[in-house]
Design a protein around this motif. Structure first.
Motif, PDB file in Angstrom:
ATOM      1  N   THR A 142       0.817  -1.220   0.000  1.00 23.41           N
ATOM      2  CA  THR A 142       0.000   0.000   0.000  1.00 23.41           C
ATOM      3  C   THR A 142       0.850   1.270   0.000  1.00 23.41           C
ATOM      4  N   ASP A 143       2.157   1.116  -0.079  1.00 17.18           N
ATOM      5  CA  ASP A 143       3.074   2.257  -0.078  1.00 17.18           C
ATOM      6  C   ASP A 143       2.870   3.074  -1.354  1.00 17.18           C
ATOM      7  N   GLN A 144       2.393   4.298  -1.207  1.00 16.43           N
ATOM      8  CA  GLN A 144       2.103   5.132  -2.373  1.00 16.43           C
ATOM      9  C   GLN A 144       3.362   5.592  -3.095  1.00 16.43           C
ATOM     10  N   VAL A 175      -4.137  -4.251  -6.232  1.00 21.56           N
ATOM     11  CA  VAL A 175      -3.023  -3.543  -5.598  1.00 21.56           C
ATOM     12  C   VAL A 175      -2.549  -2.387  -6.473  1.00 21.56           C
ATOM     13  N   GLY A 176      -2.523  -2.615  -7.784  1.00 21.13           N
ATOM     14  CA  GLY A 176      -2.057  -1.583  -8.693  1.00 21.13           C
ATOM     15  C   GLY A 176      -3.019  -0.428  -8.853  1.00 21.13           C
ATOM     16  N   ASN A 177      -4.310  -0.697  -8.664  1.00 20.76           N
ATOM     17  CA  ASN A 177      -5.315   0.354  -8.832  1.00 20.76           C
ATOM     18  C   ASN A 177      -6.399   0.202  -7.762  1.00 20.76           C
ATOM     19  N   PRO A 178      -6.092   0.567  -6.509  1.00 20.14           N
ATOM     20  CA  PRO A 178      -7.048   0.360  -5.411  1.00 20.14           C
ATOM     21  C   PRO A 178      -8.278   1.247  -5.491  1.00 20.14           C
ATOM     22  N   ARG A 179      -8.216   2.333  -6.234  1.00 24.17           N
ATOM     23  CA  ARG A 179      -9.357   3.223  -6.455  1.00 24.17           C
ATOM     24  C   ARG A 179      -9.939   3.752  -5.136  1.00 24.17           C
ATOM     25  N   GLY A 180      -9.045   4.105  -4.211  1.00 26.70           N
ATOM     26  CA  GLY A 180      -9.492   4.751  -2.982  1.00 26.70           C
ATOM     27  C   GLY A 180      -9.893   3.823  -1.856  1.00 26.70           C
ATOM     28  N   ARG A 181      -9.838   2.503  -2.090  1.00 27.52           N
ATOM     29  CA  ARG A 181     -10.205   1.556  -1.031  1.00 27.52           C
ATOM     30  C   ARG A 181      -8.967   1.068  -0.294  1.00 27.52           C
ATOM     31  N   SER A 182      -9.164   0.603   0.928  1.00 25.91           N
ATOM     32  CA  SER A 182      -8.085  -0.096   1.613  1.00 25.91           C
ATOM     33  C   SER A 182      -7.907  -1.455   0.950  1.00 25.91           C
TER      34      SER A 182
END
Length: 271
Positions: A142-144, A175-182
């Motif tokens: 989750t590291d941005q 993981v590559g595109n979480p779209r704002g979710r955890s």
């Protein structure tokens, strides 16, 4: 989703089912193309608004989508996208959310066609548990500041050769595109989507020790009798509950653990 978006999504699901029921349609390719369209809609907010603009006719919106995507995606994906943009949506974001759901559903349909949907459901659940219990892994995924390529490489190392290819694809996409979710919320949504594909409920069963095949079968049969439909069991082991089992279905918890009984006894004594 509410109102028009809910109806549009229901129609799109039916259209997707019709496509994936056709053995000539490559469901995995369809999933990949729908995911690419989702990413496009996320990047191009103005395009998303034009494709859901109620002031334009459905045909005009479909023609625009065809001009933009023609030759870039296959016929089944183009057919599905055209049907979706012809529909009315309550908000432009709903179109992208629906497109994402259908991309995952297409991959799950590929697993179902291969008789591997149960494996994918179980792997999603187990991976979710690993992420929840391993802080270092969760932080890495989750590291941005980390690149998608680095996260993908990590996931390929963890899952490659161990998990079903469908599981690997959809986890990499999430993981590559979480779209704002955890990450946990995304994995939970995927698990529920997989269960919904079979028309089943999902029960998270926590026990102090692993359940035997017979115990699992009896528990599954009992829950199916209570809820009137098949219930898929996601099994977890937690020695801290001491004994018995805890069953969670949605927001409902059936707690038969010894730890829970001790807690209840302590509360009564304190009262």
């Amino acid at each position: 989703m509410n109102g028009a978006s809910r109806e549009a999504l229901a129609s799109a699901r039916e259209q997707l089912d019709a496509l994936t029921d056709n053995s000539s349609v490559d469901a995995a390719k369809l999933a990949e193309e729908l995911a690419a369209v989702t990413a496009l809609l996320d990047r191009e907010v103005s395009l998303r608004r034009v494709l859901t603009d109620p002031a334009q006719s459905g045909e005009a919106r479909a023609e625009l989508a065809d001009r933009l995507l023609g030759g870039k995606i296959g016929g089944p994906a183009a057919e599905l996208v055209a049907g979706m943009v012809r529909a009315r949506w309550s908000g432009s974001r709903d179109l992208a959310d629906a497109m994402e759901e259908l991309s995952y559903s297409a991959d799950l349909a590929a697993a179902q066609r291969a008789g591997q949907l149960d494996d994918v459901e179980d792997e999603l659940f187990r991976f979710g548990r690993i992420v929840t219990s391993t802080g270092e892994l969760r932080r890495a995924l989750t590291d941005q500041s980390a690149s998608v390529a680095a996260k993908t490489e990590l996931l390929n190392t963890l899952l490659g050769g161990r998990a079903n290819p469908v599981t690997g694809r959809i986890v990499v996409r999430l993981v590559g595109n979480p779209r704002g979710r955890s990450l946990e919320a995304g994995l939970d949504a995927l698990s529920k989507l997989a269960a919904h594909r079979r028309g089943r409920m999902v029960a998270v069963v926590t026990s102090a020790v692993p359940l035997s095949e017979g115990q699992r079968a009896r528990l599954g049969a009992s829950l199916a009798k209570v809820y009137g439909r098949q219930v898929h069991l996601n099994l977890d082991v937690d020695p801290e509950i001491i004994g018995g089992i805890q069953v969670r279905i949605g927001d409902e918890v059936i707690n038969g653990s010894i730890a829970d009984r001790l807690d209840e006894a302590a509360r009564r004594m304190a009262g």
